[in-house]
Design a protein around this motif. Structure first.
Motif, mmCIF file in Angstrom:
data_model
loop_
_atom_site.group_PDB
_atom_site.id
_atom_site.type_symbol
_atom_site.label_atom_id
_atom_site.label_comp_id
_atom_site.label_asym_id
_atom_site.label_seq_id
_atom_site.Cartn_x
_atom_site.Cartn_y
_atom_site.Cartn_z
ATOM 1 N N MET A 1 0.913 -1.329 0.030
ATOM 2 C CA MET A 1 -0.112 0.259 -0.145
ATOM 3 C C MET A 1 0.985 1.212 -0.003
ATOM 4 S SD MET A 1 -3.138 0.979 -0.125
ATOM 5 C CE MET A 1 -4.383 1.930 0.556
ATOM 6 N N GLU A 2 1.846 1.165 0.764
ATOM 7 C CA GLU A 2 2.885 2.317 0.644
ATOM 8 C C GLU A 2 3.494 2.600 -0.552
ATOM 9 O OE1 GLU A 2 3.086 4.664 3.458
ATOM 10 O OE2 GLU A 2 1.290 3.355 4.394
ATOM 11 N N THR A 3 3.954 1.647 -1.400
ATOM 12 C CA THR A 3 4.474 1.791 -2.554
ATOM 13 C C THR A 3 3.644 2.296 -3.687
ATOM 14 O OG1 THR A 3 5.764 -0.254 -2.117
ATOM 15 C CG2 THR A 3 5.294 0.478 -4.303
ATOM 16 N N ALA A 4 2.053 1.918 -3.512
ATOM 17 C CA ALA A 4 1.164 2.744 -4.355
ATOM 18 C C ALA A 4 0.868 4.154 -3.832
ATOM 19 C CB ALA A 4 -0.088 1.857 -4.138
ATOM 20 N N LYS A 5 1.040 4.322 -2.653
ATOM 21 C CA LYS A 5 1.028 5.667 -2.416
ATOM 22 C C LYS A 5 2.062 6.704 -2.753
ATOM 23 C CE LYS A 5 -1.865 5.521 2.112
ATOM 24 N NZ LYS A 5 -1.501 5.922 3.527
ATOM 25 N N HIS A 6 3.362 6.120 -2.657
ATOM 26 C CA HIS A 6 4.527 6.761 -3.087
ATOM 27 C C HIS A 6 4.250 7.032 -4.688
ATOM 28 C CE1 HIS A 6 8.580 8.054 -3.351
ATOM 29 N NE2 HIS A 6 8.595 7.221 -4.236
ATOM 30 N N VAL A 7 3.991 6.109 -5.487
ATOM 31 C CA VAL A 7 3.857 6.369 -6.891
ATOM 32 C C VAL A 7 2.815 7.362 -7.354
ATOM 33 C CG1 VAL A 7 2.967 5.143 -8.956
ATOM 34 C CG2 VAL A 7 4.627 3.935 -7.288
ATOM 35 N N LEU A 8 1.733 7.228 -6.457
ATOM 36 C CA LEU A 8 0.890 8.308 -6.763
ATOM 37 C C LEU A 8 0.932 9.946 -6.105
ATOM 38 C CD1 LEU A 8 -2.308 5.991 -6.285
ATOM 39 C CD2 LEU A 8 -1.441 6.611 -8.428
ATOM 40 N N GLU A 9 1.803 9.689 -5.310
ATOM 41 C CA GLU A 9 1.924 11.254 -4.676
ATOM 42 C C GLU A 9 2.802 12.186 -5.942
ATOM 43 O OE1 GLU A 9 4.408 10.649 -1.365
ATOM 44 O OE2 GLU A 9 2.726 10.154 0.020
ATOM 45 N N LEU A 10 2.362 13.462 -5.861
ATOM 46 C CA LEU A 10 2.741 14.231 -6.774
ATOM 47 C C LEU A 10 3.971 15.008 -6.114
ATOM 48 C CD1 LEU A 10 -0.471 15.999 -7.993
ATOM 49 C CD2 LEU A 10 1.024 14.162 -9.173
ATOM 50 N N SER A 11 4.943 15.492 -6.843
ATOM 51 C CA SER A 11 6.182 16.195 -6.255
ATOM 52 C C SER A 11 5.454 17.879 -6.207
ATOM 53 C CB SER A 11 7.163 16.277 -7.316
ATOM 54 O OG SER A 11 6.921 16.837 -8.414
ATOM 55 N N GLU A 12 6.364 18.464 -5.425
ATOM 56 C CA GLU A 12 6.136 19.893 -5.157
ATOM 57 C C GLU A 12 5.710 20.680 -6.584
ATOM 58 O OE1 GLU A 12 5.525 21.792 -2.545
ATOM 59 O OE2 GLU A 12 5.355 19.939 -1.472
ATOM 60 N N LYS A 13 6.614 20.266 -7.541
ATOM 61 C CA LYS A 13 6.728 20.873 -8.949
ATOM 62 C C LYS A 13 5.135 20.507 -9.528
ATOM 63 C CE LYS A 13 8.961 21.596 -13.132
ATOM 64 N NZ LYS A 13 10.167 21.607 -14.039
ATOM 65 N N GLU A 14 4.960 19.181 -9.467
ATOM 66 C CA GLU A 14 3.448 18.744 -10.232
ATOM 67 C C GLU A 14 2.559 19.428 -9.347
ATOM 68 O OE1 GLU A 14 4.956 14.245 -11.585
ATOM 69 O OE2 GLU A 14 4.620 14.635 -9.483
ATOM 70 N N LEU A 15 2.576 19.484 -8.207
ATOM 71 C CA LEU A 15 1.591 20.225 -7.485
ATOM 72 C C LEU A 15 1.296 21.720 -8.088
ATOM 73 C CD1 LEU A 15 1.715 18.797 -3.881
ATOM 74 C CD2 LEU A 15 -0.180 18.511 -5.274
ATOM 75 N N GLU A 16 2.496 22.318 -7.985
ATOM 76 C CA GLU A 16 2.375 23.722 -8.545
ATOM 77 C C GLU A 16 1.933 23.870 -9.928
ATOM 78 O OE1 GLU A 16 5.911 26.989 -9.460
ATOM 79 O OE2 GLU A 16 6.039 25.983 -7.722
ATOM 80 N N ASN A 17 2.279 22.753 -10.648
ATOM 81 C CA ASN A 17 1.787 22.834 -12.250
ATOM 82 C C ASN A 17 0.460 22.712 -12.241
ATOM 83 O OD1 ASN A 17 4.408 23.343 -13.221
ATOM 84 N ND2 ASN A 17 4.878 21.505 -13.511
ATOM 85 N N VAL A 18 -0.099 21.690 -11.486
ATOM 86 C CA VAL A 18 -1.523 21.437 -11.520
ATOM 87 C C VAL A 18 -2.487 22.614 -11.250
ATOM 88 C CG1 VAL A 18 -3.394 20.252 -10.381
ATOM 89 C CG2 VAL A 18 -1.505 19.118 -11.445
ATOM 90 N N SER A 19 -1.811 23.305 -9.967
ATOM 91 C CA SER A 19 -2.680 24.435 -9.312
ATOM 92 C C SER A 19 -2.618 25.742 -10.412
ATOM 93 C CB SER A 19 -1.914 25.042 -8.191
ATOM 94 O OG SER A 19 -0.767 25.585 -8.284
ATOM 95 N N ARG A 20 -1.910 25.569 -11.269
ATOM 96 C CA ARG A 20 -1.891 26.669 -12.368
ATOM 97 C C ARG A 20 -2.724 26.494 -13.489
ATOM 98 N NH1 ARG A 20 3.824 27.259 -13.935
ATOM 99 N NH2 ARG A 20 4.819 26.799 -11.922
ATOM 100 N N VAL A 21 -3.283 25.345 -13.650
ATOM 101 C CA VAL A 21 -4.367 25.174 -14.804
ATOM 102 C C VAL A 21 -5.395 25.661 -14.611
ATOM 103 C CG1 VAL A 21 -5.569 23.138 -15.828
ATOM 104 C CG2 VAL A 21 -3.144 22.821 -15.137
ATOM 105 N N ILE A 22 -5.926 26.423 -15.649
ATOM 106 C CA ILE A 22 -7.055 27.243 -15.515
ATOM 107 C C ILE A 22 -8.113 26.741 -16.417
ATOM 108 C CG2 ILE A 22 -8.338 29.485 -16.224
ATOM 109 C CD1 ILE A 22 -5.361 30.800 -15.514
ATOM 110 N N VAL A 23 -9.123 26.350 -15.885
ATOM 111 C CA VAL A 23 -10.215 25.581 -16.760
ATOM 112 C C VAL A 23 -11.634 26.696 -16.676
ATOM 113 C CG1 VAL A 23 -11.880 23.646 -17.166
ATOM 114 C CG2 VAL A 23 -9.613 23.345 -16.229
#
Length: 158
Positions: A1-23
């Motif tokens: 389960m921990e491995t799956a969580k680690h794979v699915l976690e977003l890095s700080e850069k990915e979180l920042e990029n997602v937060s900039r998406v405007i829909v």
């Protein structure tokens, strides 16, 4: 389960990029939707005939995963979209996917040119079946093969 969580976690850069998406809200038939701009932009239709669609697609950066491969979700989206387009009939309600089966056979990298071939396998009443193959144009290697079953809602008699 921990491995799956680690794979699915977003890095700080990915979180920042997602937060900039405007829909923005989409005005149908007035402007392109987020889906059209993000997911299907760049598909070039090469041939259309009854029961067959052939397209080419160059893998863009926006649809790659962390390893630089075409994301499996993008592959699933392409297979679902092509199957739906192939089974669509003018004047009938939009098809709804009820079953999607995909074999992921190899990876496609950024800028690989892909050939997408969709065939209508059959139609019985309100159910249609399609088969979609995605191959690398340069080598002919199969990236994925999918089967899509769709249901077309009947018009209400009320």
């Amino acid at each position: 389960m921990e491995t799956a969580k680690h794979v699915l976690e977003l890095s700080e850069k990915e979180l920042e990029n997602v937060s900039r998406v405007i829909v923005n809200p989409h005005e149908c038939h007035v402007e392109s939707s987020f889906y059209e701009i993000f997911a299907i932009r760049g598909i070039r239709v090469d041939r259309v005939q009854p029961g067959l669609i052939s397209c080419t697609f160059k893998v863009p950066p926006r649809l790659t995963d962390r390893t630089g491969n075409l994301a499996v979700g993008a592959i699933a989206n392409l297979i679902d979209m092509l199957g739906s387009v192939l089974a669509y009939e003018v004047g009938k309600p939009v098809n709804v996917t009820v079953d999607l089966s995909i074999l992921y056979l190899s990876n496609a990298k950024l800028d690989d040119e892909l050939e997408l071939t969709a065939r209508l396998v059959g139609k019985i009443g309100v159910v249609s079946g399609t088969s979609i193959i995605i191959t690398k144009k340069a080598s002919g290697e199969i990236v994925a093969e999918g089967r899509n079953s769709m249901f077309t809602r009947l018009k209400s008699k009320i």
